[in-house]
Scaffold this active site. Structure first.
Site, short mmCIF file in Angstrom:
data_model
loop_
_atom_site.label_atom_id
_atom_site.label_comp_id
_atom_site.label_asym_id
_atom_site.label_seq_id
_atom_site.Cartn_x
_atom_site.Cartn_y
_atom_site.Cartn_z
N THR A 1 -23.22 -188.88 -111.12
CA THR A 1 -22.89 -189.75 -112.24
C THR A 1 -24.17 -190.35 -112.79
OG1 THR A 1 -20.78 -190.30 -111.17
CG2 THR A 1 -21.48 -191.70 -113.00
N TYR B 1 -14.67 -188.26 -109.73
CA TYR B 1 -14.89 -187.86 -108.33
C TYR B 1 -14.24 -188.90 -107.40
CZ TYR B 1 -18.26 -184.69 -110.41
OH TYR B 1 -18.85 -183.72 -111.18
N TRP C 1 -29.99 -202.42 -108.60
CA TRP C 1 -29.97 -202.16 -107.16
C TRP C 1 -31.38 -202.08 -106.57
CZ3 TRP C 1 -27.10 -199.35 -110.72
CH2 TRP C 1 -27.71 -198.21 -111.26
N GLU D 1 -25.62 -196.00 -104.32
CA GLU D 1 -25.85 -194.60 -103.98
C GLU D 1 -24.59 -193.76 -104.10
OE1 GLU D 1 -28.62 -193.16 -103.69
OE2 GLU D 1 -29.89 -194.93 -103.64
N TYR E 1 -29.30 -187.65 -97.25
CA TYR E 1 -29.93 -188.38 -98.36
C TYR E 1 -29.49 -189.84 -98.37
CZ TYR E 1 -30.53 -190.64 -102.74
OH TYR E 1 -30.83 -191.60 -103.67
N CYS F 1 -39.84 -184.87 -114.83
CA CYS F 1 -39.64 -183.54 -114.25
C CYS F 1 -38.16 -183.19 -114.28
CB CYS F 1 -40.19 -183.53 -112.82
SG CYS F 1 -40.32 -181.89 -112.09
N ASP G 1 -32.72 -185.99 -102.93
CA ASP G 1 -31.60 -185.72 -103.83
C ASP G 1 -32.01 -184.64 -104.81
OD1 ASP G 1 -33.28 -186.99 -105.63
OD2 ASP G 1 -31.83 -188.51 -106.23
N CYS H 1 -49.63 -179.30 -109.96
CA CYS H 1 -48.27 -178.76 -109.86
C CYS H 1 -48.30 -177.23 -109.92
CB CYS H 1 -47.41 -179.31 -111.00
SG CYS H 1 -45.74 -178.63 -111.04
#
Length: 227
Positions: free
Chosen positions: A52, A91, A33, A46, A129, A201, A147, A217
């Protein structure tokens, strides 16, 4: 922005962008994508990626687009077939929402997704988002995203302490995301943010020593990023 929600200084923004984009050029994921600017294809990816993992989405994304190559094709498909085509992603309200968006786009927008934020947000199932992702990835606009992965990166780098899930912190993170998005390369920047959160992260046992942001950070400097 009030004093209790300070934004990163311009120099910090530039440094963050430069380090992130340099890291992404070397380590960014090769995902299908990211090779299209078709708004429908971006929307499908998206919606599928909501709660998922990428490796489960990859085969289903290709299969779905072969079966329903356009919003128009999805809009007229029988609902039971749409549900079956979604299996086993789970879902299962998601394929219904996707088809609802397709039907509305066909009925009101010539079978195309609009590019403006207000109209995108009017579709049921499209939140801030997803609207930002469509604008950034399909239309290459300067649009912020937030997100779970992106929020975690921005919280650790720029905030470092407090409740990352509070409404006040979410507002602050949206503001940080909006101020960081560059006027050029917004597509790569936002994809890089998601990759950094997914690959380095991470929620548990973040790979801080590999992170291009560790010198600046806040969570790493205080040790809280290891939680």
């Amino acid at each position: 922005m009030s004093a209790k929600f300070p934004l990163p200084a311009p120099a910090d923004r530039r440094r963050f962008r430069q380090r992130l984009l340099a890291w992404y050029r070397r380590h960014g994921r090769d995902l299908p994508w990211r090779k299209t600017d078709d708004p429908y294809h971006i929307l499908v990816s998206e919606i599928m990626l909501q709660q998922t993992q990428v490796d489960r989405v990859l085969p289903k994304y290709a299969e779905w687009l072969q079966k329903y190559p356009s919003l128009a094709a999805l809009a007229v498909a029988p609902e039971h077939e749409v549900d079956a085509a979604w299996y086993p992603l789970g879902y299962n309200i998601r394929p219904r929402r996707l088809q609802s968006i397709a039907r509305e786009a066909v009925a009101n927008y010539g079978g195309q997704l609009p590019s403006d934020e207000e109209t995108l947000l009017s579709f049921k199932g499209v939140g801030a988002y997803t609207a930002g992702a469509i604008r950034s990835f399909a239309f290459r606009e300067r649009a912020a995203i937030l997100d779970t992965n992106v929020a975690r990166v921005l919280f650790r780098v720029f905030v470092g302490r407090g409740d990352p899930k509070s409404h006040a912190t979410k507002r602050r993170l949206w503001a940080i995301s909006e101020c960081l998005v560059p006027s050029r390369h917004a597509f790569d920047f936002n994809q890089a943010l998601m990759d950094l959160g997914a690959m380095v992260c991470v929620a548990r046992n973040p790979r801080c020593l590999m992170c291009p942001m560790n010198r600046s950070c806040r969570a790493f400097q205080t040790g809280s990023g290891q939680a």
